[in-house]
Scaffold this motif. Structure first.
Motif, PDB file in Angstrom:
ATOM      1  N   LEU A   1       0.825  -1.204   0.000  1.00 55.95           N
ATOM      2  CA  LEU A   1       0.000   0.000   0.000  1.00 55.95           C
ATOM      3  C   LEU A   1       0.861   1.257   0.000  1.00 55.95           C
ATOM      4  O   LEU A   1       1.907   1.300   0.653  1.00 55.95           O
ATOM      5  N   ASN A   2       0.388   2.282  -0.700  1.00 53.06           N
ATOM      6  CA  ASN A   2       1.043   3.589  -0.633  1.00 53.06           C
ATOM      7  C   ASN A   2       0.281   4.462   0.366  1.00 53.06           C
ATOM      8  O   ASN A   2      -0.710   4.031   0.947  1.00 53.06           O
ATOM      9  N   ALA A   3       0.737   5.685   0.550  1.00 54.58           N
ATOM     10  CA  ALA A   3       0.133   6.565   1.557  1.00 54.58           C
ATOM     11  C   ALA A   3      -1.328   6.869   1.248  1.00 54.58           C
ATOM     12  O   ALA A   3      -2.159   6.919   2.159  1.00 54.58           O
TER      13      ALA A   3
ATOM     14  N   GLN B   1      11.084   1.044   1.449  1.00 54.28           N
ATOM     15  CA  GLN B   1      11.377   2.118   0.509  1.00 54.28           C
ATOM     16  C   GLN B   1      11.887   1.509  -0.781  1.00 54.28           C
ATOM     17  O   GLN B   1      12.799   0.679  -0.784  1.00 54.28           O
ATOM     18  N   ILE B   2      11.261   1.906  -1.879  1.00 52.73           N
ATOM     19  CA  ILE B   2      11.677   1.489  -3.213  1.00 52.73           C
ATOM     20  C   ILE B   2      11.926   2.777  -3.991  1.00 52.73           C
ATOM     21  O   ILE B   2      10.979   3.503  -4.307  1.00 52.73           O
ATOM     22  N   GLY B   3      13.189   3.064  -4.229  1.00 51.67           N
ATOM     23  CA  GLY B   3      13.528   4.349  -4.819  1.00 51.67           C
ATOM     24  C   GLY B   3      13.155   5.440  -3.837  1.00 51.67           C
ATOM     25  O   GLY B   3      13.547   5.402  -2.675  1.00 51.67           O
ATOM     26  N   HIS B   4      12.350   6.394  -4.285  1.00 56.12           N
ATOM     27  CA  HIS B   4      11.890   7.472  -3.410  1.00 56.12           C
ATOM     28  C   HIS B   4      10.520   7.178  -2.819  1.00 56.12           C
ATOM     29  O   HIS B   4      10.013   7.959  -2.011  1.00 56.12           O
ATOM     30  N   ARG B   5       9.917   6.068  -3.215  1.00 56.28           N
ATOM     31  CA  ARG B   5       8.567   5.736  -2.742  1.00 56.28           C
ATOM     32  C   ARG B   5       8.625   4.993  -1.415  1.00 56.28           C
ATOM     33  O   ARG B   5       9.434   4.083  -1.238  1.00 56.28           O
TER      34      ARG B   5
END
Length: 85
Positions: free
Chosen positions: A22-24, A51-55
């Motif tokens: 899930l993202n924010a 964290q994957i890259g900046h996500r």
């Protein structure tokens, strides 16, 4: 206002309906909080982000475990108050 401006909310009938990651925005929708508050959760040291890259993301199972750990004490207090009433 047209349909473009209406916010569509997809209600989960069970936690299995949630995506595995899930993202924010998805966390905010699931918890019924603002997106900015969800981002604050993601910045907490005790929140289980990946964290994957900046996500920054959270696994569904880690989110549910975190929620259980942070609501257990409150449920116990509520149950004790009901018993003494």
């Amino acid at each position: 206002l047209g349909d473009v401006y209406k916010r569509q909310i997809h209600m989960c009938t069970s936690t299995n309906d949630l995506a595995l990651i899930l993202n924010a925005s998805q966390v905010a929708e699931f918890l019924g909080i603002s997106r900015s508050l969800a981002y604050k959760l993601f910045r907490r040291k005790d929140f289980p982000t990946i964290q994957i890259g900046h996500r920054k993301l959270v696994r569904r199972e880690a989110l549910l475990a975190w929620l259980d750990a942070h609501t257990q004490g409150r449920e116990e207090v509520a149950n004790n108050e009901e018993e003494t009433a």
